[in-house]
Design a protein around this motif. Sequence first.
Motif, PDB file in Angstrom:
ATOM      1  N   ASP A 126       0.877  -1.350  -0.067  1.00  0.00           N
ATOM      2  CA  ASP A 126      -0.015   0.048  -0.103  1.00  0.00           C
ATOM      3  C   ASP A 126       0.857   1.192  -0.023  1.00  0.00           C
ATOM      4  O   ASP A 126       1.600   1.422   0.979  1.00  0.00           O
ATOM      5  CB  ASP A 126      -0.886  -0.022   1.211  1.00  0.00           C
ATOM      6  CG  ASP A 126      -1.851   1.139   1.180  1.00  0.00           C
ATOM      7  OD1 ASP A 126      -1.710   2.068   0.339  1.00  0.00           O
ATOM      8  OD2 ASP A 126      -2.829   1.171   2.170  1.00  0.00           O
ATOM      9  N   PRO A 167     -12.692   4.122 -13.746  1.00  0.00           N
ATOM     10  CA  PRO A 167     -12.159   3.545 -12.201  1.00  0.00           C
ATOM     11  C   PRO A 167     -11.293   2.385 -12.594  1.00  0.00           C
ATOM     12  O   PRO A 167     -10.319   2.206 -11.815  1.00  0.00           O
ATOM     13  CB  PRO A 167     -13.240   3.375 -11.466  1.00  0.00           C
ATOM     14  CG  PRO A 167     -14.314   3.157 -12.627  1.00  0.00           C
ATOM     15  CD  PRO A 167     -14.261   4.128 -13.577  1.00  0.00           C
ATOM     16  N   ASP A 168     -11.381   1.544 -13.396  1.00  0.00           N
ATOM     17  CA  ASP A 168     -10.958   0.327 -13.556  1.00  0.00           C
ATOM     18  C   ASP A 168      -9.495   0.288 -14.079  1.00  0.00           C
ATOM     19  O   ASP A 168      -8.531  -0.337 -13.785  1.00  0.00           O
ATOM     20  CB  ASP A 168     -11.739  -0.788 -14.495  1.00  0.00           C
ATOM     21  CG  ASP A 168     -12.856  -1.244 -13.960  1.00  0.00           C
ATOM     22  OD1 ASP A 168     -12.952  -1.250 -12.784  1.00  0.00           O
ATOM     23  OD2 ASP A 168     -13.858  -1.739 -14.756  1.00  0.00           O
ATOM     24  N   ARG A 217      -7.794   1.325 -10.951  1.00  0.00           N
ATOM     25  CA  ARG A 217      -7.022   0.135 -10.262  1.00  0.00           C
ATOM     26  C   ARG A 217      -6.439  -0.775 -10.741  1.00  0.00           C
ATOM     27  O   ARG A 217      -5.397  -1.180  -9.962  1.00  0.00           O
ATOM     28  CB  ARG A 217      -8.529  -0.622  -9.998  1.00  0.00           C
ATOM     29  CG  ARG A 217      -9.763   0.095  -9.019  1.00  0.00           C
ATOM     30  CD  ARG A 217     -10.662  -0.573  -8.683  1.00  0.00           C
ATOM     31  NE  ARG A 217     -11.758   0.221  -8.189  1.00  0.00           N
ATOM     32  CZ  ARG A 217     -13.016   0.594  -8.532  1.00  0.00           C
ATOM     33  NH1 ARG A 217     -13.025   0.113 -10.125  1.00  0.00           N
ATOM     34  NH2 ARG A 217     -13.791   1.462  -8.276  1.00  0.00           N
ATOM     35  N   ARG A 218      -6.118  -0.753 -12.245  1.00  0.00           N
ATOM     36  CA  ARG A 218      -5.434  -1.512 -12.834  1.00  0.00           C
ATOM     37  C   ARG A 218      -4.058  -0.846 -12.453  1.00  0.00           C
ATOM     38  O   ARG A 218      -2.943  -1.719 -12.346  1.00  0.00           O
ATOM     39  CB  ARG A 218      -5.575  -1.803 -14.378  1.00  0.00           C
ATOM     40  CG  ARG A 218      -4.524  -2.720 -14.965  1.00  0.00           C
ATOM     41  CD  ARG A 218      -4.502  -2.499 -16.513  1.00  0.00           C
ATOM     42  NE  ARG A 218      -3.425  -3.181 -17.133  1.00  0.00           N
ATOM     43  CZ  ARG A 218      -3.340  -3.185 -18.321  1.00  0.00           C
ATOM     44  NH1 ARG A 218      -3.782  -2.986 -19.189  1.00  0.00           N
ATOM     45  NH2 ARG A 218      -2.105  -3.457 -18.701  1.00  0.00           N
ATOM     46  N   VAL A 231      -2.733   0.769 -10.386  1.00  0.00           N
ATOM     47  CA  VAL A 231      -2.274   0.519  -8.885  1.00  0.00           C
ATOM     48  C   VAL A 231      -1.707  -1.062  -8.744  1.00  0.00           C
ATOM     49  O   VAL A 231      -0.965  -1.318  -8.103  1.00  0.00           O
ATOM     50  CB  VAL A 231      -3.325   0.593  -7.793  1.00  0.00           C
ATOM     51  CG1 VAL A 231      -2.853   0.212  -6.444  1.00  0.00           C
ATOM     52  CG2 VAL A 231      -3.735   2.407  -7.930  1.00  0.00           C
ATOM     53  N   ALA A 232      -2.726  -1.936  -9.337  1.00  0.00           N
ATOM     54  CA  ALA A 232      -2.459  -3.410  -8.805  1.00  0.00           C
ATOM     55  C   ALA A 232      -1.172  -3.438 -10.012  1.00  0.00           C
ATOM     56  O   ALA A 232      -0.354  -4.706  -9.570  1.00  0.00           O
ATOM     57  CB  ALA A 232      -3.422  -4.162  -9.708  1.00  0.00           C
ATOM     58  N   ILE A 292     -11.830   5.442  -4.876  1.00  0.00           N
ATOM     59  CA  ILE A 292     -11.335   4.418  -6.128  1.00  0.00           C
ATOM     60  C   ILE A 292     -10.380   3.261  -5.870  1.00  0.00           C
ATOM     61  O   ILE A 292     -10.249   2.219  -5.997  1.00  0.00           O
ATOM     62  CB  ILE A 292     -10.879   5.187  -7.471  1.00  0.00           C
ATOM     63  CG1 ILE A 292     -12.226   5.927  -7.968  1.00  0.00           C
ATOM     64  CG2 ILE A 292     -10.627   4.217  -8.498  1.00  0.00           C
ATOM     65  CD1 ILE A 292     -11.983   6.992  -9.196  1.00  0.00           C
ATOM     66  N   ILE A 293      -9.256   4.190  -5.088  1.00  0.00           N
ATOM     67  CA  ILE A 293      -7.974   2.977  -4.867  1.00  0.00           C
ATOM     68  C   ILE A 293      -7.796   2.902  -3.432  1.00  0.00           C
ATOM     69  O   ILE A 293      -7.016   2.076  -2.988  1.00  0.00           O
ATOM     70  CB  ILE A 293      -6.801   3.952  -5.334  1.00  0.00           C
ATOM     71  CG1 ILE A 293      -6.591   5.216  -4.603  1.00  0.00           C
ATOM     72  CG2 ILE A 293      -6.807   4.047  -6.786  1.00  0.00           C
ATOM     73  CD1 ILE A 293      -5.162   5.966  -5.043  1.00  0.00           C
TER      74      ILE A 293
END
Length: 301
Positions: free
Chosen positions: A61, A142-143, A146-147, A149-150, A188-189
């Motif tokens: 994180d 938003p995806d 998130r991607r 960050v992933a 979102i994250i």
Amino acid sequence: MKRTIGRTAGFFSIVFLIAFIAFLIVDIVLLSPPELVQSKLTTNPSLTLPIKPIEIPDQPDPSTDSAIVLGPDLEPGETGNNNQVQEKKFAEADKNKQVQKVAYLTFDDGPSDITPYVLDILREQQVPATFFVIASLAQNYPDYIRRAVADGHRIGNHTYSHKYRLIYSSPQAFIDDISHAEATLQTIIGYRPTLLRAPGGTVGNLSKTLASELRSMGFILHDWNVDSKDTMAALMPAEKIRENVVEQTKSKHVAVILFHDGPGKTTLPEALRSVITELKQEGYQFKTLDHLYQPIVAIDR
């Protein structure tokens, strides 16, 4: 008389039919959904995407201190002008032949339909980056956030609206806008992004007083020292973007590179692959901006 009326009616029927067909063509071309835009991008062989997704291990994180690893540029506690301190350390490293060149890829004004292609290239090249996102656009994609960050990238705050007249109308207006962006991105994250880039950079937009207040709020301001100039034209040629970056990085050990993955930047993916390949050949390592202990902020110079 009847024949004349019949001919006239027939003529207008044909005109109406042609106009209707023209309307349909304009509607398809100008109002294409994102799926059609993406299909056009995939016609370029250099933008071919992997069929099978690559599994990405869990990332720490970024909101925790343990996730922030200091780079080779500065050590904790060092003060003074950023460029002066860095050059001093590089001079010392040169004596021992231990100079390390680091490139920090940053992307402003997204997310957009271009962002997935950028993410695919970064994954393919195993290179991390920092995305300064416009929060109002992040709500639409938003995806993509998130991607990112992933995949191990970092998310930064680039305001909610990106409307210059609004955000720079007063210091409070700027604070209100980035606070709105902060709350939006957190939903979102799942954490508060502290990296912050002012639209257009700090010079001429932020006062030192406002910059100090932003830092007291926990934000970390970042400008850049390499400009890809990919916004100098509606669609900058990929080769020109590559030339701009390569030319400006020649004399730098630390290169904070500005790109834009906003709507319409279809030449960026091709340019990005070339830039990364060339910088690797020049011995650069790639890191996210939370590894740069002392940020480059032009207003402080």
